[in-house]
Write a protein that holds these residues in place. Sequence first.
Motif, PDB file in Angstrom:
ATOM      1  N   LEU A 115      79.346   2.389  10.533  1.00 22.88           N
ATOM      2  CA  LEU A 115      78.551   2.025   9.367  1.00 22.88           C
ATOM      3  C   LEU A 115      77.323   1.191   9.710  1.00 22.88           C
ATOM      4  O   LEU A 115      76.194   1.590   9.416  1.00 22.88           O
ATOM      5  CB  LEU A 115      79.425   1.272   8.354  1.00 22.88           C
ATOM      6  CG  LEU A 115      80.644   2.038   7.818  1.00 22.88           C
ATOM      7  CD1 LEU A 115      81.476   1.140   6.910  1.00 22.88           C
ATOM      8  CD2 LEU A 115      80.217   3.298   7.080  1.00 22.88           C
ATOM      9  N   THR A 116      77.509   0.037  10.336  1.00 23.32           N
ATOM     10  CA  THR A 116      76.380  -0.888  10.506  1.00 23.32           C
ATOM     11  C   THR A 116      75.555  -0.627  11.755  1.00 23.32           C
ATOM     12  O   THR A 116      74.327  -0.760  11.734  1.00 23.32           O
ATOM     13  CB  THR A 116      76.880  -2.338  10.550  1.00 23.32           C
ATOM     14  OG1 THR A 116      77.597  -2.570  11.770  1.00 23.32           O
ATOM     15  CG2 THR A 116      77.789  -2.636   9.369  1.00 23.32           C
ATOM     16  N   LEU A 117      76.210  -0.305  12.877  1.00 21.40           N
ATOM     17  CA  LEU A 117      75.559  -0.137  14.185  1.00 21.40           C
ATOM     18  C   LEU A 117      74.809  -1.394  14.616  1.00 21.40           C
ATOM     19  O   LEU A 117      73.923  -1.336  15.462  1.00 21.40           O
ATOM     20  CB  LEU A 117      74.604   1.069  14.177  1.00 21.40           C
ATOM     21  CG  LEU A 117      75.206   2.439  13.873  1.00 21.40           C
ATOM     22  CD1 LEU A 117      74.135   3.519  13.956  1.00 21.40           C
ATOM     23  CD2 LEU A 117      76.341   2.755  14.823  1.00 21.40           C
ATOM     24  N   ASP A 118      75.151  -2.529  14.027  1.00 19.78           N
ATOM     25  CA  ASP A 118      74.493  -3.800  14.346  1.00 19.78           C
ATOM     26  C   ASP A 118      75.389  -4.574  15.308  1.00 19.78           C
ATOM     27  O   ASP A 118      76.311  -5.269  14.900  1.00 19.78           O
ATOM     28  CB  ASP A 118      74.272  -4.593  13.053  1.00 19.78           C
ATOM     29  CG  ASP A 118      73.454  -5.862  13.274  1.00 19.78           C
ATOM     30  OD1 ASP A 118      73.447  -6.372  14.415  1.00 19.78           O
ATOM     31  OD2 ASP A 118      72.848  -6.352  12.304  1.00 19.78           O
ATOM     32  N   ARG A 119      75.109  -4.444  16.605  1.00 20.55           N
ATOM     33  CA  ARG A 119      76.010  -5.022  17.604  1.00 20.55           C
ATOM     34  C   ARG A 119      75.990  -6.555  17.566  1.00 20.55           C
ATOM     35  O   ARG A 119      77.037  -7.187  17.734  1.00 20.55           O
ATOM     36  CB  ARG A 119      75.651  -4.532  19.008  1.00 20.55           C
ATOM     37  CG  ARG A 119      76.639  -5.053  20.064  1.00 20.55           C
ATOM     38  CD  ARG A 119      76.523  -4.366  21.381  1.00 20.55           C
ATOM     39  NE  ARG A 119      77.474  -4.889  22.344  1.00 20.55           N
ATOM     40  CZ  ARG A 119      78.762  -4.537  22.408  1.00 20.55           C
ATOM     41  NH1 ARG A 119      79.244  -3.648  21.572  1.00 20.55           N
ATOM     42  NH2 ARG A 119      79.555  -5.072  23.327  1.00 20.55           N
ATOM     43  N   ARG A 120      74.836  -7.143  17.361  1.00 20.49           N
ATOM     44  CA  ARG A 120      74.777  -8.604  17.348  1.00 20.49           C
ATOM     45  C   ARG A 120      75.648  -9.169  16.231  1.00 20.49           C
ATOM     46  O   ARG A 120      76.415 -10.110  16.442  1.00 20.49           O
ATOM     47  CB  ARG A 120      73.334  -9.080  17.183  1.00 20.49           C
ATOM     48  CG  ARG A 120      73.200 -10.598  17.085  1.00 20.49           C
ATOM     49  CD  ARG A 120      71.768 -11.044  17.042  1.00 20.49           C
ATOM     50  NE  ARG A 120      71.087 -10.759  18.291  1.00 20.49           N
ATOM     51  CZ  ARG A 120      69.804 -11.059  18.523  1.00 20.49           C
ATOM     52  NH1 ARG A 120      69.077 -11.640  17.581  1.00 20.49           N
ATOM     53  NH2 ARG A 120      69.244 -10.789  19.690  1.00 20.49           N
ATOM     54  N   LYS A 121      75.531  -8.594  15.049  1.00 19.83           N
ATOM     55  CA  LYS A 121      76.342  -9.054  13.921  1.00 19.83           C
ATOM     56  C   LYS A 121      77.824  -8.816  14.198  1.00 19.83           C
ATOM     57  O   LYS A 121      78.671  -9.658  13.875  1.00 19.83           O
ATOM     58  CB  LYS A 121      75.919  -8.321  12.648  1.00 19.83           C
ATOM     59  CG  LYS A 121      76.672  -8.761  11.404  1.00 19.83           C
ATOM     60  CD  LYS A 121      76.163  -8.020  10.177  1.00 19.83           C
ATOM     61  CE  LYS A 121      76.933  -8.443   8.925  1.00 19.83           C
ATOM     62  NZ  LYS A 121      76.446  -7.705   7.726  1.00 19.83           N
TER      63      LYS A 121
END
Length: 295
Positions: A24-30
């Motif tokens: 879903l997000t693909l936001d690794r930092r988060k």
Amino acid sequence: MDDRSETPKITQEMINLFDDYTHLTLDRRKFIDNLAKLAGSVTAATAAAALMASNTQAAGLVAETDSRLLIEDVVYPGAKGEMRGYLAVPADATGPLPAVIVVHENRGLNAHIKDVTRRMALEGFVALAPDFLSDLGGTPADEEVARGMFQNLTAPDVAENGLATIAWLSTHPKSTGKVGAIGFCWGGGTVNNLAVASPDLLAAVPYYGGQPQPESVANIKGRIMAHYGGLDERINAGIPAFEAALKAAGVDHQIFIYEGVNHAFNNDTSAARYDKAAADLAWQRTIEFLKQTLV
């Protein structure tokens, strides 16, 4: 827990967080920040993430050099350009064999999917794993980069390349012309959609794949066998409507839910999510189903 602590036990909350990140997000930092809150430190979170991700160095279950197989990288016509793929055939085949398309997860045509393709060939099939990132230059070595590329694929293009794959494989000289498909995660959803799009796909085996729109299910002409992990709430939410539509349309289908296991339970390169018992049972059922339908 500080940065010197051992890697924490992988909890279901961590696995759910990883699933949201990868799909879903693909936001690794988060993702790492949130995982660190559960694991106790960034170091522990990074180690936990590695256990949940696939291990690109995993040996696989069937060696690339297995003498029982003939393996080649192939190129064939796609909807817009060339499609690339990985083809495996039993070396001792004395005549044409039924064919099975093996559709990759949202990390592209990687070593794990090639291993699954070799396993499928050893079961007596012409097995082809297409690279659905071919139009974008092909699957890169970095799985994080590959995952992001899927955002640039459109459903119509994927379907057209799937139809082109079925057409090419059905006329391959080593194929009987009977074609089925198996897919995992993104590939499971793709196989479902191919079953809707192609009357020539005789058997579809989606593993934990997103379901097609209920109103399109009546277009399915082949047989369906679907496998789901009991803990996979995100994907499983679509099962009731899918099953109702299959029944209403009179589609020959079987749905199996493996209790207590997660999304990607078949992926033996992911230490935290792989479940050997469920994977072995699903594979046994899959092979029996494909042989009944295609042979």
